[in-house]
Write an enzyme that holds these catalytic residues in place. Structure first.
Site, PDB file in Angstrom:
ATOM      1  CE1 TYR A 130      -2.175   5.336  -1.166  1.00 25.09           C
ATOM      2  CE2 TYR A 130      -2.947   4.251   0.842  1.00 25.09           C
ATOM      3  CZ  TYR A 130      -1.927   4.539  -0.061  1.00 25.09           C
ATOM      4  OH  TYR A 130      -0.661   4.019   0.147  1.00 25.09           O
TER       5      TYR A 130
ATOM      6  CB  SER B 189      -0.771   0.634   1.031  1.00 19.63           C
ATOM      7  OG  SER B 189      -1.338   1.151   2.217  1.00 19.63           O
TER       8      SER B 189
END
Length: 239
Positions: free
Chosen positions: A154, A141
């Site tokens: 995250y 990501s």
């Protein structure tokens, strides 16, 4: 005269989003093992792929954080040319509001399950690596490169995933295994819808990357000539 052996790729998180898009792009070149939790979706995708062309597809419906079930599901794979880690979760929140349970779950899915799946499949990857070469692709990501407010747990899991990829690359290059970290920006997926809802915004998928665009980056890493090693790919939405 026997036909040449088709390479085999295993994709986690293949029931939807980036994983499913990647499966469709790989099917003309690879036989596939499709992993995920939603057995019905996996079977539907497998039927679509086999109807479209000469691809052998096996589905594995398994919870990646169940170590025993995972080991049983992967047993019998003795040669693997590509492993694509597309499964993951994204739970947002500030440090002040994120519980220990959320931290543990996020790391369990995004890091520990990836490490254990890779460990179990390393003999199969090395078997292919010693012959024609093998690949591991980690769908990371943009949060694996930069951490923002509200994305702490995250982003931490994705930073850890990047570190895992760096270590694996250094350890396995001598076995003919390439390791690529792919860092997409925001992608038009169900997970992104939840993120936008959490942020209080109105969802517009056209603002984000298509899952197929990320799949194309994965395919580029897998099909690069063996003298080339795409160690890190960053993909951002246009505009």
């Amino acid at each position: 005269m026997t036909a040449p052996r088709r390479p085999l790729a295993l994709i986690t998180g293949a029931s939807r989003g980036i994983g499913a898009a990647t499966a469709r792009l790989l099917a003309p070149r690879y036989d596939l093992v499709l992993g995920g939790r939603d057995e019905k979706r996996l079977e539907t995708l497998a039927g679509e792929l086999t109807e479209a062309g000469p691809v052998a597809v096996r589905t594995v419906a398994v919870e990646l954080t169940d170590d025993d079930a995972l080991a049983a599901a992967l047993d019998g794979i003795d040669r693997l040319d590509a492993l694509v880690h597309s499964a993951g979760v994204g739970e947002l929140g500030t440090v002040a509001e994120t519980t220990a349970q959320t931290w543990r779950h996020q790391f369990d899915v995004n890091v520990v399950a990836v490490a254990e799946t890779t460990r179990l499949l390393l003999p199969a990857l090395r078997a292919a690596g010693a012959d024609t070469g093998a690949d591991v692709v980690l769908v990371n990501s943009g949060s694996g490169l930069t951490a923002r407010a509200g994305w702490g747990s995250y982003a931490a899991s994705k930073f850890a995933l990047r570190a895992f990829g760096d270590a694996l690359r250094a350890e396995e290059s001598g076995h003919g295994i390439r390791v690529t970290s792919v860092h997409p920006g925001r992608v038009d997926t169900a997970m992104q819808e939840r993120v936008v809802a959490h942020e209080g915004g109105e969802y517009d998928g056209s603002r984000f990357l298509c899952p197929e665009s990320v799949g194309a980056a994965i395919l580029a890493a897998l099909t690069a000539t063996r003298d080339a090693h795409l160690t890190e790919i960053v993909v951002r939405p246009q505009g």
